[in-house]
Each structure stands twice: as C-alpha cells, then as structure tokens.
Design an enzyme around this catalytic site. Structure first.
Site, PDB file in Angstrom:
ATOM      1  N   ARG A 132       0.625  -1.834  -0.555  1.00 41.88           N
ATOM      2  CA  ARG A 132       0.168   0.414   0.371  1.00 41.88           C
ATOM      3  C   ARG A 132       1.147   1.204  -0.291  1.00 41.88           C
ATOM      4  NH1 ARG A 132      -3.042   3.081   5.033  1.00 41.88           N
ATOM      5  NH2 ARG A 132      -4.810   4.112   3.425  1.00 41.88           N
ATOM      6  N   HIS A 191       0.318   4.592  -2.966  1.00 40.44           N
ATOM      7  CA  HIS A 191       0.331   5.515  -1.873  1.00 40.44           C
ATOM      8  C   HIS A 191       1.545   6.701  -2.117  1.00 40.44           C
ATOM      9  CE1 HIS A 191      -3.724   5.527   1.086  1.00 40.44           C
ATOM     10  NE2 HIS A 191      -3.238   4.862   0.016  1.00 40.44           N
ATOM     11  N   ASN A 238      -4.168   8.738   5.189  1.00 41.91           N
ATOM     12  CA  ASN A 238      -3.033   7.989   5.514  1.00 41.91           C
ATOM     13  C   ASN A 238      -2.390   8.607   6.923  1.00 41.91           C
ATOM     14  OD1 ASN A 238      -0.986   7.576   3.045  1.00 41.91           O
ATOM     15  ND2 ASN A 238      -0.783   9.738   2.876  1.00 41.91           N
ATOM     16  N   HIS A 281      -6.129  -5.543  -2.225  1.00 45.42           N
ATOM     17  CA  HIS A 281      -6.872  -5.757  -1.480  1.00 45.42           C
ATOM     18  C   HIS A 281      -7.313  -7.252  -1.561  1.00 45.42           C
ATOM     19  CE1 HIS A 281      -9.031  -1.020  -1.461  1.00 45.42           C
ATOM     20  NE2 HIS A 281      -7.603  -1.207  -1.759  1.00 45.42           N
TER      21      HIS A 281
END
Length: 337
Positions: A67, A71, A100, A198
């Site tokens: 992740r 990001h 975040n 996911h």
C-alpha cells in the site's frame, strides 16, 4: 569449454557499458531491471531478508508495504515523498493527509531496509526504489506474481500534502475512481487489477459503517451488500463501536495474495464501497464489471494483469533528474545541503 576470445570479452564489456549508460540518472534516464546489478547486486535479497524478518512479528506488513508504494506513486509520482517526515515551515508531510494519517504503516520496516542497504552499498539505493522492491517482494511472498521491478528512481526533496489528500478513497464511486486513475495515466484494467491488492491486509471499521447503517444518507444499509456478510460485519463493527477496529479485507484468505478479492465482489462481499463499485455500480456494466468477471474466473489472468499494472504504476513520473532529486541517506528526511 574453450576460453572466450578477446573480441568476445570486449563485446561483453561493451554490452555492460551500454546497459549502464541507458540506466544512468539524468533528464532522459529510463528505469531498468538491472539498475543496481553492478553498484548493489544483492539489493533485492537484502530487502527480502528484512521483510521476511519483519513478517515474523507483523503478519500485516506485506499488505501494508504494498500500500505504501501505491500511496507514494499516486502523489507527484514514484519518488519516496510519502516517506518524508514533516519539517515546520519546510515540509508538510504526506503522512498527515487524511488517507495516510493513522492508516499508512510500515515506515519502521522501510527504515530497517534502508539501514541494511546503506551498510551494504552506501548512497546507492533510493528510498523510492525500496518501496517498489518491497511491494513486489511482499506480493510474491504472499503467494502472488513476481515481476521485473524497474529501478533507477531518485528521491524527492519535497512532499505534497494536498496531493495526498486526493488519493483514491474507500468512499469513491466508480466515476471518481476512473478520473483519479486516468489523471496519473492508468486505465480501467489498471484500476481493477491494482484494486486486487485488497485481496490481503486489514481495514478499519470506520470505512464500512456507512455501508452498514446509513448508506448514502438513507439510514439503511447498502443494498448491494450480501445480507449474510452484512450481518457478520455488523457484529464486527457495531454502530457505536470502535471505528479503528480491524477487519480482513478478504474474509476468505486474508493473508494470501489470490483472486478471491474478485470472487468476493461477485458475491457482493466487497468490504469497501470503492471495491464493490467495480462490480455493482450501474456504470460498471460493460466497463469494469467484465474485468472483475475475468479475474474472478482466472487467477492467471489476474496475476498477469496485476504485474503489468504494477509496472505501469511504478512508471508514474519517476524522478530521475539529479538536479531535482537525490538518494536520501535517511528515508525520513532530505540530505543536508
């Protein structure tokens, strides 16, 4: 076996030099798989060793590190800007942006990787490349595909708090998601494939309570949510419960990288609204829903497309100009000038 001729040896050396020249940092430099082959040949294995060790005490770390790469790349490109801590009046850290803050994790493991690499080959491997390598290794170690990670990024000297605030959100509808991916040069196949990350990891209750109790302001649950799954989640995430309580994104194989994310969507068991939108939104029919169907029926198709989409994402505005970037010694702060 006969020894190679001087001409063959010279050709081999010339070939190495050509590859090195193509991968040199510069305004027109390109990323390549073998960027560190001469300068830090054990980089991949060093990263892998640190990650395996971290996983012994943190089963979530592989999903969390994957992740971080997402990001980072979606905000001013894949440049390690997410890793910078705040400096009053100088850097407004992306870590504090809503997507975040108290959510992005794994930074100490990135620090540990950087420390190990600095010991082996000081000043060579960028923090941005660490994120790219950590994502691939994390997916592979969780049962997912392997791909050739393109390397040669430099690290940013700046962060973009506002840009981080506009990252793809768990609450976004399909139209918004398509727009955010298109803005960074990614298409609908990339959107559906990358959302497949996911298939492992955890998520907080606060991101599903709206779907359970007040979908779109109706004071009713999301009608696309499978009733049995909704009952299960209601027990895990009661209406006045702890919003930070963790749940499996994939209730079937939460720690394995596989195609079950898509079979869950087929059964209306997507945890996040942004996930289920890919299959159940009226706009998804004929657009993203067929891609979901294809990946649900073929793990090979998902793995192949995910690997390519990760390469595509890793090519979002990589920083290679040494006048604008650097190789940080500490991923949390810009090198002293």
């Amino acid at each position: 076996m006969a020894s190679s001729s001087p001409r063959a040896s010279a050709a081999a050396v010339a070939g190495v030099l050509v590859v090195a020249a193509l991968c040199l940092h510069g305004a027109v430099a390109q990323l390549c798989e073998d960027y560190y082959d001469c300068t830090c040949p054990d980089a991949y294995n060093i990263v892998k060793r640190v990650l395996i060790d971290a996983h012994k005490s943190d089963i979530r770390i592989y999903a969390s590190l994957t992740r971080l790469h997402f990001h980072d790349c979606f905000v001013q490109g894949c440049d390690g800007s997410l890793l910078l801590d705040g400096v009053p009046g100088v850097i407004n850290s992306e870590k504090g942006a809503p997507p975040n803050n108290n959510s992005a994790r794994g930074f100490p493991v990135v620090d540990a990787v950087k420390t190990a690499l600095e010991q082996a080959c000081p000043g060579v491997v960028s923090c941005a490349d660490i994120l790219a390598l950590a994502a691939e290794i994390s997916v592979e170690l969780s049962g997912g595909p392997r791909w050739g990670v393109l390397l040669g990024r430099l690290d940013s000297k700046t962060a973009d708090f506002n840009g981080a605030s506009n990252l793809p959100s768990p609450f976004d509808n399909l139209t918004v998601l398509e727009g955010k991916f298109k803005a960074v040069g990614l298409n609908n196949v990339d959107l559906v494939a990358l959302s497949g990350a996911h298939t492992f990891g955890r998520v907080q209750c606060q991101f599903v309570t709206g779907r359970l109790y007040n979908f779109s302001g109706t004071n009713r649950p999301d009608p696309t949510l499978d009733s049995a799954y909704r009952a299960f989640l209601s027990q895990r995430c009661p209406i006045n419960g702890n919003g930070s309580a963790l749940n499996d994104l994939d209730p079937t194989t939460p720690n394995t990288f596989d195609k079950n994310y898509y079979t869950n969507l087929e059964a209306n068991r997507g945890f996040l609204n942004s996930d289920q939108e890919l299959k159940s939104s009226p706009q998804a029919q004929g657009v993203t829903a067929p891609i979901v169907d294809r990946f649900a029926s073929s793990q090979d198709a998902f793995f192949s497309n995910f690997a390519q989409s990760m390469i595509n994402m890793g090519n979002i505005k990589p920083l290679t100009d040494p006048s604008k970037g650097q190789i940080r010694t500490n991923c949390r702060k810009v090198n002293a000038s």
